[in-house]
Design a protein around this motif. Structure first.
Motif, PDB file in Angstrom:
ATOM      1  N   GLU A  46       0.837  -1.187   0.000  1.00  8.46           N
ATOM      2  CA  GLU A  46       0.000   0.000   0.000  1.00  8.46           C
ATOM      3  C   GLU A  46       0.881   1.248   0.000  1.00  8.46           C
ATOM      4  N   PRO A  47       0.415   2.296  -0.649  1.00 11.58           N
ATOM      5  CA  PRO A  47       1.217   3.525  -0.670  1.00 11.58           C
ATOM      6  C   PRO A  47       1.216   4.204   0.697  1.00 11.58           C
ATOM      7  N   LEU A  48       2.279   4.950   0.946  1.00 12.28           N
ATOM      8  CA  LEU A  48       2.377   5.724   2.177  1.00 12.28           C
ATOM      9  C   LEU A  48       1.673   7.056   2.022  1.00 12.28           C
ATOM     10  N   GLN A  49       1.126   7.545   3.109  1.00 15.77           N
ATOM     11  CA  GLN A  49       0.461   8.850   3.132  1.00 15.77           C
ATOM     12  C   GLN A  49       1.042   9.641   4.306  1.00 15.77           C
ATOM     13  N   MET A  50       1.546  10.862   4.028  1.00 18.80           N
ATOM     14  CA  MET A  50       2.048  11.707   5.109  1.00 18.80           C
ATOM     15  C   MET A  50       0.889  12.455   5.748  1.00 18.80           C
ATOM     16  N   ILE A  51       0.880  12.461   7.067  1.00 18.19           N
ATOM     17  CA  ILE A  51      -0.152  13.147   7.836  1.00 18.19           C
ATOM     18  C   ILE A  51       0.506  14.275   8.620  1.00 18.19           C
TER      19      ILE A  51
END
Length: 78
Positions: free
Chosen positions: A1-6
Protein backbone atom coordinates in the motif's frame (compact mmCIF):
# COMPACT_ATOMS: atom_id res chain seq x y z
CA UNK A 1 0.00 0.00 0.00
CA UNK A 2 1.22 3.53 -0.67
CA UNK A 3 2.38 5.72 2.18
CA UNK A 4 0.46 8.85 3.13
CA UNK A 5 2.05 11.71 5.11
CA UNK A 6 -0.15 13.15 7.84
CA UNK A 7 0.33 16.59 9.42
CA UNK A 8 -0.90 17.27 12.92
CA UNK A 9 -0.40 20.70 14.51
CA UNK A 10 -0.01 20.84 18.28
CA UNK A 11 0.65 23.76 20.61
CA UNK A 12 2.99 23.31 23.58
CA UNK A 13 3.60 25.99 26.23
CA UNK A 14 6.73 28.11 26.19
CA UNK A 15 7.94 26.67 29.51
CA UNK A 16 8.93 23.44 27.73
CA UNK A 17 12.22 23.51 25.76
CA UNK A 18 11.75 22.64 22.07
CA UNK A 19 14.37 19.89 22.12
CA UNK A 20 12.58 18.11 24.95
CA UNK A 21 9.18 18.62 23.34
CA UNK A 22 10.37 17.08 20.09
CA UNK A 23 11.83 14.05 21.87
CA UNK A 24 8.71 13.47 23.97
CA UNK A 25 6.45 13.73 20.91
CA UNK A 26 8.64 11.29 18.96
CA UNK A 27 8.50 8.82 21.84
CA UNK A 28 4.73 9.24 22.13
CA UNK A 29 4.23 8.39 18.46
CA UNK A 30 6.56 5.39 18.65
CA UNK A 31 3.86 3.63 20.69
CA UNK A 32 1.15 4.12 18.05
CA UNK A 33 0.93 0.87 16.10
CA UNK A 34 -0.28 2.30 12.78
CA UNK A 35 2.38 5.03 12.51
CA UNK A 36 5.21 3.93 10.22
CA UNK A 37 8.75 3.91 11.57
CA UNK A 38 10.18 4.47 8.08
CA UNK A 39 10.22 7.25 7.08
CA UNK A 40 10.66 8.47 10.64
CA UNK A 41 8.32 10.86 12.44
CA UNK A 42 9.31 14.52 12.03
CA UNK A 43 8.56 17.22 14.59
CA UNK A 44 9.07 20.77 13.30
CA UNK A 45 8.61 24.02 15.19
CA UNK A 46 6.11 25.91 13.06
CA UNK A 47 5.20 29.21 14.72
CA UNK A 48 5.18 31.28 17.89
CA UNK A 49 1.61 31.81 19.07
CA UNK A 50 0.27 33.84 21.99
CA UNK A 51 0.54 31.11 24.59
CA UNK A 52 2.41 28.27 22.87
CA UNK A 53 4.89 27.22 20.23
CA UNK A 54 3.07 25.39 17.47
CA UNK A 55 4.74 22.21 16.26
CA UNK A 56 3.95 20.30 13.08
CA UNK A 57 3.97 16.56 13.73
CA UNK A 58 4.55 14.72 10.46
CA UNK A 59 4.10 10.99 10.29
CA UNK A 60 3.39 8.33 7.70
CA UNK A 61 0.62 5.75 7.54
CA UNK A 62 -0.29 2.91 5.19
CA UNK A 63 -4.00 2.52 5.91
CA UNK A 64 -5.63 5.81 4.90
CA UNK A 65 -9.08 4.28 5.48
CA UNK A 66 -8.20 4.25 9.21
CA UNK A 67 -7.01 7.87 9.28
CA UNK A 68 -9.54 8.98 11.92
CA UNK A 69 -8.66 6.11 14.25
CA UNK A 70 -4.93 6.63 13.77
CA UNK A 71 -5.23 10.39 14.30
CA UNK A 72 -7.24 9.69 17.49
CA UNK A 73 -4.52 7.33 18.73
CA UNK A 74 -1.80 9.89 18.01
CA UNK A 75 -3.68 12.74 19.70
CA UNK A 76 -4.45 10.54 22.69
CA UNK A 77 -0.76 9.65 23.09
CA UNK A 78 0.34 13.28 22.70
Amino acid sequence: EPLQMIHLPVGIGYSHPPGEVKEVLRLALSDVEDVCTTPPVEILARSFNDSAIEYDIRFWIHDFARLNQIRDAVISRV
